[in-house]
Each structure stands twice: as structure tokens, then as C-alpha cells.
Design an enzyme around this catalytic site. Structure first.
Site, PDB file in Angstrom:
ATOM      1  N   GLN A 107      -4.444   1.963  15.007  1.00 53.13           N
ATOM      2  CA  GLN A 107      -2.914   2.893  14.104  1.00 53.13           C
ATOM      3  C   GLN A 107      -2.276   3.931  15.257  1.00 53.13           C
ATOM      4  OE1 GLN A 107      -4.483   3.914  10.293  1.00 53.13           O
ATOM      5  NE2 GLN A 107      -1.828   4.500   9.708  1.00 53.13           N
ATOM      6  N   ASP A 163       0.817  -1.341  -0.088  1.00 50.68           N
ATOM      7  CA  ASP A 163      -0.183  -0.091  -0.070  1.00 50.68           C
ATOM      8  C   ASP A 163       0.934   1.413  -0.409  1.00 50.68           C
ATOM      9  OD1 ASP A 163      -2.294   1.750  -0.426  1.00 50.68           O
ATOM     10  OD2 ASP A 163      -2.546   1.072   1.827  1.00 50.68           O
ATOM     11  N   GLU A 191     -10.679   3.929   3.317  1.00 48.85           N
ATOM     12  CA  GLU A 191      -9.805   5.436   2.391  1.00 48.85           C
ATOM     13  C   GLU A 191     -10.101   4.024   0.708  1.00 48.85           C
ATOM     14  OE1 GLU A 191      -5.803   4.351   3.964  1.00 48.85           O
ATOM     15  OE2 GLU A 191      -5.945   5.546   5.506  1.00 48.85           O
ATOM     16  N   LYS A 247      -4.868  -1.973   9.944  1.00 46.76           N
ATOM     17  CA  LYS A 247      -4.934  -2.264   8.610  1.00 46.76           C
ATOM     18  C   LYS A 247      -5.280  -4.190   8.101  1.00 46.76           C
ATOM     19  CE  LYS A 247      -3.296   2.269   6.688  1.00 46.76           C
ATOM     20  NZ  LYS A 247      -4.774   3.179   5.880  1.00 46.76           N
ATOM     21  N   THR A 260      -9.183  -5.370   3.561  1.00 51.31           N
ATOM     22  CA  THR A 260      -8.509  -4.831   2.393  1.00 51.31           C
ATOM     23  C   THR A 260     -10.054  -5.037   1.807  1.00 51.31           C
ATOM     24  OG1 THR A 260      -6.685  -4.759   2.975  1.00 51.31           O
ATOM     25  CG2 THR A 260      -7.085  -3.216   0.829  1.00 51.31           C
ATOM     26  N   ASP A 270      -9.081   0.374   1.830  1.00 50.88           N
ATOM     27  CA  ASP A 270      -8.237   0.462   2.789  1.00 50.88           C
ATOM     28  C   ASP A 270      -9.074   0.523   4.091  1.00 50.88           C
ATOM     29  OD1 ASP A 270      -5.646  -0.748   4.113  1.00 50.88           O
ATOM     30  OD2 ASP A 270      -5.080   1.413   3.852  1.00 50.88           O
ATOM     31  N   ARG A 319      -8.510   4.123  12.911  1.00 55.31           N
ATOM     32  CA  ARG A 319      -7.590   5.381  13.211  1.00 55.31           C
ATOM     33  C   ARG A 319      -6.822   4.530  14.470  1.00 55.31           C
ATOM     34  NH1 ARG A 319      -5.759   6.237   7.964  1.00 55.31           N
ATOM     35  NH2 ARG A 319      -7.877   6.779   6.988  1.00 55.31           N
ATOM     36  N   GLU A 330      -9.161   3.807  -2.703  1.00 51.33           N
ATOM     37  CA  GLU A 330      -7.555   4.225  -3.640  1.00 51.33           C
ATOM     38  C   GLU A 330      -8.070   3.720  -4.569  1.00 51.33           C
ATOM     39  OE1 GLU A 330      -4.694   2.146  -1.216  1.00 51.33           O
ATOM     40  OE2 GLU A 330      -5.226   3.091   0.602  1.00 51.33           O
ATOM     41  N   GLU A 340     -10.201  12.382   6.768  1.00 48.67           N
ATOM     42  CA  GLU A 340     -10.079  14.127   6.759  1.00 48.67           C
ATOM     43  C   GLU A 340     -10.953  14.757   6.209  1.00 48.67           C
ATOM     44  OE1 GLU A 340      -7.824  11.783   2.850  1.00 48.67           O
ATOM     45  OE2 GLU A 340      -7.367  13.717   2.769  1.00 48.67           O
ATOM     46  N   HIS A 397      -3.269  14.723   0.182  1.00 47.91           N
ATOM     47  CA  HIS A 397      -3.912  13.367   1.238  1.00 47.91           C
ATOM     48  C   HIS A 397      -2.905  13.380   2.838  1.00 47.91           C
ATOM     49  CE1 HIS A 397      -4.844   9.890   4.143  1.00 47.91           C
ATOM     50  NE2 HIS A 397      -3.690   9.357   3.699  1.00 47.91           N
TER      51      HIS A 397
END
Lengths: 413, 413
Positions: free
Chosen positions: B234, B119, B193, B247, B251, B227, B231, B195, B354, B126
Site C-alpha cells: 500500500q 471502505d 483492520e 487491500k 476482505t 479489512d 502495508r 471494522e 497502530e 485511527h
């Protein structure tokens, strides 16, 4: 008790208490065979199974250990008992002897197909050394999470290679003193890391963790790992998402997988943990997975370190519980490595980073040469033994690799 | 030009300019088939090949895309031309029509066997957003290495799941304000996320890099990736070795792999890079791999973001060159993802981190509800289109997943 016709040298680390599994081929034959090491020889267990145990012929006649790994603990026990029987006179010598090959005459291969590969960082002395080297002014050398969880990250499964595979010095970006941007070129700080690896046999479903107490229901056995590391590439790339190209060029593993069943006499209590781990990480009552494996690291034939695995802060059972506690599934062939093994004494540190204190105090070899980091042509070998039952020694064999010079790679470069 | 009998709806994003590949099964049949999406249907290309192109029957009669991926660009071109011919009247309708199945009636599977999964973190907006959120006082939101290399890390290949798979909220360790040590429990900051992923077909040898210019010699096609990210897990675990349990629980990937050949009209110049990248990372002269893919993120059916892939700082060709410049080999089935895609406007950001500014400014949905992070039962869907030849639209379909409540996992917990 070995059969009379089985001449295992006295004190062999590959006696009938060990019986590790590997994958071998003979001469230029393309076919790979599952083998069990005994003394100085390898038994072609698929061939014997075809003759006397047809029910095992599929598992043991495969070209990797994966079918055996997937079969689970009851089958692992049955197969081990059968192989021990074959070597103890339970079948006629002429059934077994034609399938015993000199170990020196075979080619050994990666013993399993690797699914995912995770590398941990579970040795306190190593983490303390790294903290002191990279953050000499910090009061606390360990990151704040270190004593709460076994820190780990995913490595590159596709570049696990078997012992004996040459390792090309990697190129990449690194910083040089006095220059603002990075430069590109061969790593100038190539290192080894002495580790112990574990391979998963029985998968776990997504969404459920593997309990510490269920470690031996999933994990088949152990082997040695050299987690080659380019310290300069790693230093520039690793913030904020961790090691990548500094590790992914090659990770070497030893060819013999020692089953957990051979390590019962090696089990020891892990060191005390402070603070007490969260419940999901507590050792199973009366059943902890500390292991008294005694590693030896040789550089160009000279012993440079004797790392003691018994002192690892987090056991492999805790590592597997942590790896899956978020619901991540494990698969047959998943590999996880312990992290660099280092004891309290300098002669027990498992990397050149530590042994040379990041190059500041090079290691002196008996031939008068010095090493801060690895030079082209250097050969690194990691071996290990463990106590076996009744004074026997259980050997892991070794993982060895030679450093080849960098090649020009990358475009326009 | 589609055959008369092929009723592709006008403006379909799955017209004959697209023809993405996937793997499907029908009803409760255990067998998986390689399919090509066209209009609202799926063509069982293995079945057609058996009838009219025996030389492709092996590749297209497999149960995953891997044999086709491994076959390389010349075969990819031949197969695509053949499939297009079958759909354009080059063979009798009765050869093709029995093998066209309604897309709504099939079950879609993970289209390839995943080897390694990497990844990246290649979207400047971002990375700037993340820097501003986590280090609000820093003058420079990007890490010092960010403009010199595409930062990446290895993720868990074994937990890639196909669109439609439910995602169990992961549990793990996290910090809570006012408490010294970590607590254990379900993630309270679960995120998506958006992607774009790429899959490698043709392997590269260990010790040699893949040049930027050789991207299309190795990579077969593109798809969408969610993904999923916890948070809070992490944040506590990721120093110093990067994301791991935050993570690795799941996925999600979209089921249709759009071949690079279908994206020729979507290729655009990447944004200017400053400083100029090192030589091995420079765009191939006249042949850069910026891609004008237009993503849409829906939360419970409401559009919450429209991330523009065209603005990615590092292209997939640069990512592959970086990934291999240290000599790491790639294998058939290697997957790499772009990193979260975010445009300059708030409505173009590709994660709730975000969009809600780490929960401080929740997203308001049209139904009046708010989201800082994901709640149980939430459904996240990411879709995308790209410009095709002659005004056509090339669709990626979507990757969707529902959040299920955490389950008790881990021992003693």
C-alpha cells in the site's frame, strides 16, 4: 467473404472482419437479445442459433454477454466462426435475413453485467500533463512508482452506463479560492476522459495471478470508455485514499464489445519501458499487447482530440497481471479501463483538463465558443477505429453522453 | 418471549432480541438456505415459511439474502415479527423444531451477493494514529478534508470472503531501505483492520442522493469486517490514486447480518463534530446513527484490542449520504465499511499498524511471542456485542481468518 444478400456498405467499419457483440432490444419489447453488428444492421444471433446451432442457443439467447464471456476462448472462436459462416452463405439466406435488424431501429443496452471495475492511469503523456498542471514546480512530473507499475484504483461498478445515457452534473464538496472550508454545490469543473476498456470472460481463482502471457485466455474484448470526472470534487477529496465522488457518479461505455480476435491486425509493440519492468510485468516474448486504436473525441460534434492508444506505456495484459499479482481473483464481467489516452501533441490529449490546461487556455470550438470544462447540454462522443486484416477497418462505434444540469440532492440542502 | 421448547442459553448473545440473518448449508449439500441464528442453533426460515407463510417463501427460500434485502423495511419488519412469532409459540413446536439445526453443524456462506464495496476512514483516533505514524513531523495529523467529509474509496467487491476463509499472504511490489527501485515478493507487513460493515437493501436511483434521515429506509443491517491490509504494498502504490493491491486480495466479513431493528438499544449520540458538517451531512434531528458496538480483536486467541464503535466521528448514515450526494446510485448488496475502529487508549486500537506503532513497538502476546505484523499461521478473530433491549446482549458473532504462506504467483517470477 460476405454473402451476396448481405449488403455491407463498402469500407464499413462493421464488416465481417469486425463482428462486435452487443445487447439490444427492439421497440418497446422488454426482452434483451445478444446481437452482432454487421454493416448498418444487427444480427440476432440467439435467434439464428436456435434455428441452426442449438448448442449455442443458451449462450447467445441470454440477456447479457456474460454467459458467452464465461464460456472461454475455445467457445469464443467457435461462435465467431459460426456467426461468420451465417453471414457468408453457409446457411440459407432465409435462416439469417429475418434476424437482421437495422441498427438505427434498435435500442442498445449495457452489454454485460459488471462485476468489479478498475480504472488505470497508464498513459505516460497524460500522467506527465497532469503532473505539470498540478505540480508545476516539481522537477519530475511522474510519481516515483509510475514507471514501475500500472497505477490503478477501483471505481464504482454500479454506475457504469451505456452510451447515450444522460449524465447529471454531480454535486459535492469543493474548495473555492479565498474561502477556508469547502462549499457544496454542482461541480464547476466537469470533464471527460477518453479511455479504452476491457472485459474479463474467464475467472481466475483467488490466490493466483494471471500471467501477462495468459491475457487472451481471460479477456474477451475491448470497448470505449468515457470516465467522466469532476475535477473540483476530486481535488478536494482524493488525498489520501484516491478518487471517489469525483468519478463515481457515472462512467459511460460503448455498446459494442470488439473481440480480441478482431484486433489481430491492430497489435503493435508497446513503447520501450525504462527501467525494465519487474519480471511479472514483462511483455510475453513475441506476444505484446500494444494496440493501434485511433480514438476521436468530439465535443458537440466538433473534433477536439485524436488520442493514439498505440503509445500507452502499460498494455492491458500488464494491467491484468498487475491487478491479480497479489492473488486478487477476477470474475466474468470484471471491467478495467486504460486511463486517459493522450498523445504527444496537444490535439491528441484525451481530457479537457489537458486540452484547456486546467481551464487556463480554453478550447476554441469552430462555432466560436470556448470550453475550459463542460457546460450543461454539452455532448461528448468518443469513437475509435483499428486496422483490420487486408486493409479493412475495425470500428468500435462510439460512446456518447450529454451533460444535464445538476439536480438538488442531499437532505437539508 | 421464547417458546418453552426453545432452549436459548441464559445470556446468549443470540437471543430473540437479536435474530441475525445468514446463509448456511448442511453437510455436503450444495443447496444454500437463509437462516436466522437463535441460541446455539440456526432456524431454516425458508422451510418454516413454506409451511406457514407462503408469502415469505420466495424471499426466505432464496440462496442469498438479496431478495429479502431488496424487499424493503416494511417487509423486513413483517418477516422479523413472523420469525419471532415462530420462536415464541405462535405456531406448533413441530412446525419449527425440525428446521432448527445446530450452529456447530452448519457451514456458513457469504450472506449476500456483493454489488459495490466502499471502505471509509471515519474513525478520528485511527486517522490521527496513521497521521502520526506516517508524518511524525506534521503539526496536524489529519488531512485537511478529514473533518469535512467521510473519506472513502472503492474496494474490490469480488474478494469479499466469509469468515473462516483462509487468507493467502499477498505478493507485490514494495520498497526496501537502501534500494532505489521496488522489489517483488510476499508482503512483510501484513495487517488486519477491525471494522463494521453495512449492507444496502433498497436501491436508490442514479442522480439522487440518499438523505441522512433515510438511512434505515435503505440499509438492512450490520456485520463485522476484517479489512486485511498489506502495508508495504500500500505504501508504495497509493500515491496518487489510493489503496489497490494492498487491500484487494481479501476482505473478510462475519456471516451474520444483524438487522438495524435489533440495534435500537445500541443507538447513541455520535461525538461532537467541529466544524459543523455541511447541511447534507448533518445528523437527522433526534435520530443520529451512532452505535455502541463493542469490538474485541483476538490474535491466536489472545485479546489484543477492544475497539469502541460508539466513538466513530462519521456515522453510517452520514457515510451513505456522502457516498450518494454526487448522484451515485446504490444497489441491493452494496456494502460499505466504517474504516478501522480505534479508541483513545492503546488497548483499543484496531490494527497492528497502530498497536505496534508500525512495527517499532511490537505487541507482546501472553505466550511470550511478539508481533509487529502478522506471521504465517496467525489467526485473527474480531467479535462484537451491542446492548439490547432490557439488558439483553446482541451479538455479532465473529469474523475470523488464518494467514497462509504466500504462493508463487505471476509469470516469469
Amino acid at each position: 467473404m460476405a454473402a451476396e444478400w448481405l449488403d455491407v456498405p463498402a469500407g464499413s467499419a462493421f464488416g465481417t472482419a469486425n463482428l462486435p457483440y452487443g445487447v439490444f432490444s427492439i421497440g418497446a419489447e422488454p426482452v434483451r437479445r445478444v446481437g452482432v453488428a454487421v454493416g448498418d444492421r444487427v444480427l440476432d444471433v440467439g435467434a439464428v442459433a436456435r434455428a441452426v446451432r442449438a448448442d449455442f442457443a443458451g449462450l447467445l439467447g441470454a440477456e447479457s454477454l456474460n454467459p458467452l464471456l464465461a464460456a472461454g476462448p475455445a467457445v469464443w472462436r467457435s461462435v465467431r466462426a459460426a456467426v461468420r459462416g451465417w453471414l457468408s452463405g453457409a446457411v440459407p439466406a432465409e435462416t439469417v435475413l429475418p434476424h437482421l435488424v437495422d441498427r438505427a431501429a434498435v435500442r442498445l443496452h449495457l452489454p454485460f453485467e459488471v462485476a468489479d471495475y478498475v480504472d488505470f492511469y497508464s498513459c505516460e503523456q497524460h500522467a506527465v500533463n497532469a503532473g505539470r498542471i498540478f505540480r508545476p514546480d516539481a522537477e519530475e512530473p511522474l510519481p516515483p512508482n509510475w514507471r514501475h507499475l500500472p497505477i490503478g484504483y477501483h471505481g464504482r461498478a454500479g454506475t457504469l452506463v451505456v452510451s447515450g445515457t444522460d449524465v447529471v452534473r454531480p454535486s459535492g464538496q469543493r474548495r473555492e479560492p479565498g474561502r477556508e472550508g469547502p462549499v457544496f454545490g454542482p461541480s464547476a469543473r466537469l470533464d471527460f476522459e477518453a479511455e479504452v476498456g476491457f472485459v474479463v470472460g474467464v475467472p481466475s481463482p483467488r490466490g493466483r495471478g494471471v500471467r501477462v502471457a495468459d491475457f487472451a485466455e481471460h479477456v474477451f474484448g475491448a470497448f470505449l470508455v468515457n470516465d467522466w470526472s469532476a475535477r473540483d470534487l476530486q481535488a478536494w477529496e482524493y488525498v489520501p485514499l484516491g478518487p471517489f465522488l469525483g468519478k463515481s457518479f457515472a462512467t459511460s461505455v460503448s455498446p459494442w464489445v470488439v473481440p480480441l480476435a478482431a484486433l489481430s491486425a491492430a497489435r503493435v509493440a508497446p513503447p520501450p519501458r525504462d527501467p525494465e519492468p519487474l519480471p511479472y510485468l514483462r511483455d510475453a516474448e513475441g506476444d505484446p499487447w500494444g494496440l493501434d486504436l485511433r480514438l476521436t473525441v468530439r465535443l458537440n460534434g466538433h473534433v477536439v482530440s485524436r488520442p493514439p492508444f498505440a503509445r500507452m506505456y502499460w498494455t492491458p495484459a500488464q494491467q491484468l497481471a498487475h491487478l491479480t499479482v497479489n492473488g486478487a481473483a477476477v470474475r466474468t464481467g470484471d471491467v478495467f479501463a486504460s486511463g486517459t489516452v493522450s498523445g504527444p501533441e496537444r490535439g491528441e490529449w484525451g481530457s479537457l483538463l489537458e486540452l484547456s490546461w486546467n481551464g487556463a487556455d480554453p478550447v476554441r470550438l469552430p462555432d466560436g465558443r470556448e470550453r475550459g470544462f463542460l457546460r450543461d447540454g454539452d455532448v461528448v462522443s468518443i469513437s475509435a477505429t483499428a486496422p483490420g486484416p487486408g486493409g479493412a477497418v475495425v470500428g468500435f462505434g462510439e460512446v456518447t453522453g450529454r451533460v444535464l444540469p445538476a439536480v438538488g440532492n442531499g437532505p437539508n440542502a
